[in-house]
Design a protein around this motif. Structure first.
Motif, mmCIF file in Angstrom:
data_model
loop_
_atom_site.group_PDB
_atom_site.id
_atom_site.type_symbol
_atom_site.label_atom_id
_atom_site.label_comp_id
_atom_site.label_asym_id
_atom_site.label_seq_id
_atom_site.Cartn_x
_atom_site.Cartn_y
_atom_site.Cartn_z
ATOM 1 N N SER A 53 -17.490 -36.389 7.946
ATOM 2 C CA SER A 53 -18.874 -35.926 7.877
ATOM 3 C C SER A 53 -19.369 -35.887 6.433
ATOM 4 O O SER A 53 -20.478 -36.349 6.127
ATOM 5 N N LEU A 54 -18.563 -35.345 5.547
ATOM 6 C CA LEU A 54 -18.942 -35.272 4.138
ATOM 7 C C LEU A 54 -19.111 -36.659 3.526
ATOM 8 O O LEU A 54 -20.028 -36.887 2.732
ATOM 9 N N ASN A 55 -18.246 -37.596 3.892
ATOM 10 C CA ASN A 55 -18.384 -38.958 3.386
ATOM 11 C C ASN A 55 -19.659 -39.620 3.882
ATOM 12 O O ASN A 55 -20.305 -40.367 3.146
ATOM 13 N N ALA A 56 -20.052 -39.342 5.122
ATOM 14 C CA ALA A 56 -21.310 -39.879 5.648
ATOM 15 C C ALA A 56 -22.496 -39.280 4.888
ATOM 16 O O ALA A 56 -23.444 -39.996 4.529
ATOM 17 N N LYS A 57 -22.445 -37.984 4.615
ATOM 18 C CA LYS A 57 -23.511 -37.331 3.845
ATOM 19 C C LYS A 57 -23.572 -37.884 2.430
ATOM 20 O O LYS A 57 -24.655 -38.116 1.884
ATOM 21 N N TYR A 58 -22.407 -38.102 1.838
ATOM 22 C CA TYR A 58 -22.348 -38.639 0.480
ATOM 23 C C TYR A 58 -22.938 -40.046 0.435
ATOM 24 O O TYR A 58 -23.716 -40.383 -0.462
ATOM 25 N N SER A 59 -22.588 -40.854 1.417
ATOM 26 C CA SER A 59 -23.117 -42.218 1.494
ATOM 27 C C SER A 59 -24.640 -42.207 1.629
ATOM 28 O O SER A 59 -25.337 -42.983 0.978
ATOM 29 N N SER A 60 -25.139 -41.314 2.461
ATOM 30 C CA SER A 60 -26.587 -41.191 2.638
ATOM 31 C C SER A 60 -27.265 -40.759 1.341
ATOM 32 O O SER A 60 -28.316 -41.294 0.967
ATOM 33 N N ALA A 61 -26.662 -39.804 0.643
ATOM 34 C CA ALA A 61 -27.231 -39.345 -0.624
ATOM 35 C C ALA A 61 -27.204 -40.463 -1.669
ATOM 36 O O ALA A 61 -28.137 -40.586 -2.466
ATOM 37 N N LEU A 62 -26.152 -41.285 -1.662
ATOM 38 C CA LEU A 62 -26.100 -42.425 -2.580
ATOM 39 C C LEU A 62 -27.232 -43.416 -2.311
ATOM 40 O O LEU A 62 -27.849 -43.937 -3.236
ATOM 41 N N LYS A 63 -27.509 -43.642 -1.037
ATOM 42 C CA LYS A 63 -28.614 -44.551 -0.681
ATOM 43 C C LYS A 63 -29.936 -43.995 -1.183
ATOM 44 O O LYS A 63 -30.774 -44.723 -1.715
ATOM 45 N N ARG A 64 -30.141 -42.676 -1.007
ATOM 46 C CA ARG A 64 -31.374 -42.060 -1.506
ATOM 47 C C ARG A 64 -31.433 -42.115 -3.024
ATOM 48 O O ARG A 64 -32.507 -42.313 -3.607
ATOM 49 N N ALA A 65 -30.284 -41.969 -3.679
ATOM 50 C CA ALA A 65 -30.241 -42.051 -5.138
ATOM 51 C C ALA A 65 -30.689 -43.432 -5.598
ATOM 52 O O ALA A 65 -31.533 -43.559 -6.490
ATOM 53 N N ARG A 66 -30.134 -44.456 -4.979
ATOM 54 C CA ARG A 66 -30.527 -45.830 -5.337
ATOM 55 C C ARG A 66 -32.008 -46.065 -5.069
ATOM 56 O O ARG A 66 -32.694 -46.678 -5.882
ATOM 57 N N HIS A 67 -32.484 -45.572 -3.927
ATOM 58 C CA HIS A 67 -33.895 -45.731 -3.554
ATOM 59 C C HIS A 67 -34.819 -45.051 -4.569
ATOM 60 O O HIS A 67 -35.941 -45.502 -4.788
ATOM 61 N N ASN A 68 -34.347 -43.992 -5.181
ATOM 62 C CA ASN A 68 -35.154 -43.248 -6.149
ATOM 63 C C ASN A 68 -34.865 -43.638 -7.595
ATOM 64 O O ASN A 68 -35.218 -42.932 -8.523
ATOM 65 N N GLY A 69 -34.195 -44.769 -7.768
ATOM 66 C CA GLY A 69 -34.014 -45.314 -9.102
ATOM 67 C C GLY A 69 -32.857 -44.743 -9.888
ATOM 68 O O GLY A 69 -32.766 -44.968 -11.093
ATOM 69 N N LEU A 70 -31.982 -44.014 -9.232
ATOM 70 C CA LEU A 70 -30.798 -43.486 -9.920
ATOM 71 C C LEU A 70 -29.688 -44.516 -9.871
ATOM 72 O O LEU A 70 -29.539 -45.234 -8.898
ATOM 73 N N SER A 71 -28.896 -44.536 -10.908
ATOM 74 C CA SER A 71 -27.757 -45.430 -10.945
ATOM 75 C C SER A 71 -26.619 -44.793 -10.167
ATOM 76 O O SER A 71 -26.083 -43.763 -10.567
ATOM 77 N N ALA A 72 -26.249 -45.388 -9.066
ATOM 78 C CA ALA A 72 -25.208 -44.828 -8.206
ATOM 79 C C ALA A 72 -23.816 -45.151 -8.697
ATOM 80 O O ALA A 72 -22.851 -44.585 -8.215
ATOM 81 N N GLU A 73 -23.691 -46.025 -9.675
ATOM 82 C CA GLU A 73 -22.361 -46.403 -10.131
ATOM 83 C C GLU A 73 -21.656 -45.259 -10.858
ATOM 84 O O GLU A 73 -20.457 -45.299 -11.061
ATOM 85 N N VAL A 74 -22.381 -44.207 -11.218
ATOM 86 C CA VAL A 74 -21.769 -43.060 -11.874
ATOM 87 C C VAL A 74 -20.918 -42.282 -10.871
ATOM 88 O O VAL A 74 -19.964 -41.622 -11.227
ATOM 89 N N TYR A 75 -21.288 -42.380 -9.610
ATOM 90 C CA TYR A 75 -20.610 -41.630 -8.565
ATOM 91 C C TYR A 75 -19.618 -42.522 -7.851
ATOM 92 O O TYR A 75 -19.862 -43.699 -7.644
ATOM 93 N N GLN A 76 -18.516 -41.939 -7.447
ATOM 94 C CA GLN A 76 -17.508 -42.701 -6.727
ATOM 95 C C GLN A 76 -17.468 -42.230 -5.290
ATOM 96 O O GLN A 76 -17.356 -41.041 -5.020
ATOM 97 N N SER A 77 -17.579 -43.164 -4.395
ATOM 98 C CA SER A 77 -17.448 -42.842 -2.991
ATOM 99 C C SER A 77 -16.016 -43.165 -2.567
ATOM 100 O O SER A 77 -15.514 -44.234 -2.848
ATOM 101 N N LYS A 78 -15.368 -42.224 -1.930
ATOM 102 C CA LYS A 78 -13.966 -42.397 -1.558
ATOM 103 C C LYS A 78 -13.845 -42.313 -0.051
ATOM 104 O O LYS A 78 -13.901 -41.237 0.528
ATOM 105 N N PRO A 79 -13.753 -43.456 0.645
ATOM 106 C CA PRO A 79 -13.661 -43.418 2.096
ATOM 107 C C PRO A 79 -12.365 -42.783 2.581
ATOM 108 O O PRO A 79 -11.353 -42.840 1.908
ATOM 109 N N ILE A 80 -12.448 -42.170 3.734
ATOM 110 C CA ILE A 80 -11.296 -41.548 4.366
ATOM 111 C C ILE A 80 -10.577 -42.585 5.208
ATOM 112 O O ILE A 80 -11.183 -43.314 5.974
ATOM 113 N N SER A 81 -9.272 -42.665 5.060
ATOM 114 C CA SER A 81 -8.515 -43.657 5.836
ATOM 115 C C SER A 81 -8.029 -43.063 7.125
ATOM 116 O O SER A 81 -8.029 -41.932 7.391
#
Length: 81
Positions: A53-81
């Motif tokens: 759930s947290l990874n899905a929320k993080y992914s969604s927030a990253l998309k909003r960050a990119r949409h709002n002109g933020l550089s998402a490369e500063v953040y690391q998304s770590k998928p759950i295996s």
């Protein structure tokens, strides 16, 4: 230099997204630590679902960050295996 109202609002949105990403990342770290410490199968399952759930929320927030002109490369998304 004073920002125009629209620029001020955009800056506020960017700051909120950045804070949200930080909060989610911190919670992911906390849940991962709890996951590593538990031996209870029910709690293990609960932590797996929470991490997904947290990874899905993080992914969604990253998309909003990119949409709002933020550089998402500063953040690391770590998928759950």
């Amino acid at each position: 230099m004073k920002l125009k109202p629209k620029e001020d609002e955009q800056q506020k949105v960017r700051q909120e997204i950045t804070q949200e990403l930080s909060r989610i990342a911190q919670r992911i770290k906390e849940v991962e630590e709890l996951f590593d410490l538990t031996y209870d199968p029910d709690m293990t399952e609960a932590y797996v679902y929470e991490l997904r759930s947290l990874n899905a929320k993080y992914s969604s927030a990253l998309k909003r960050a990119r949409h709002n002109g933020l550089s998402a490369e500063v953040y690391q998304s770590k998928p759950i295996s």
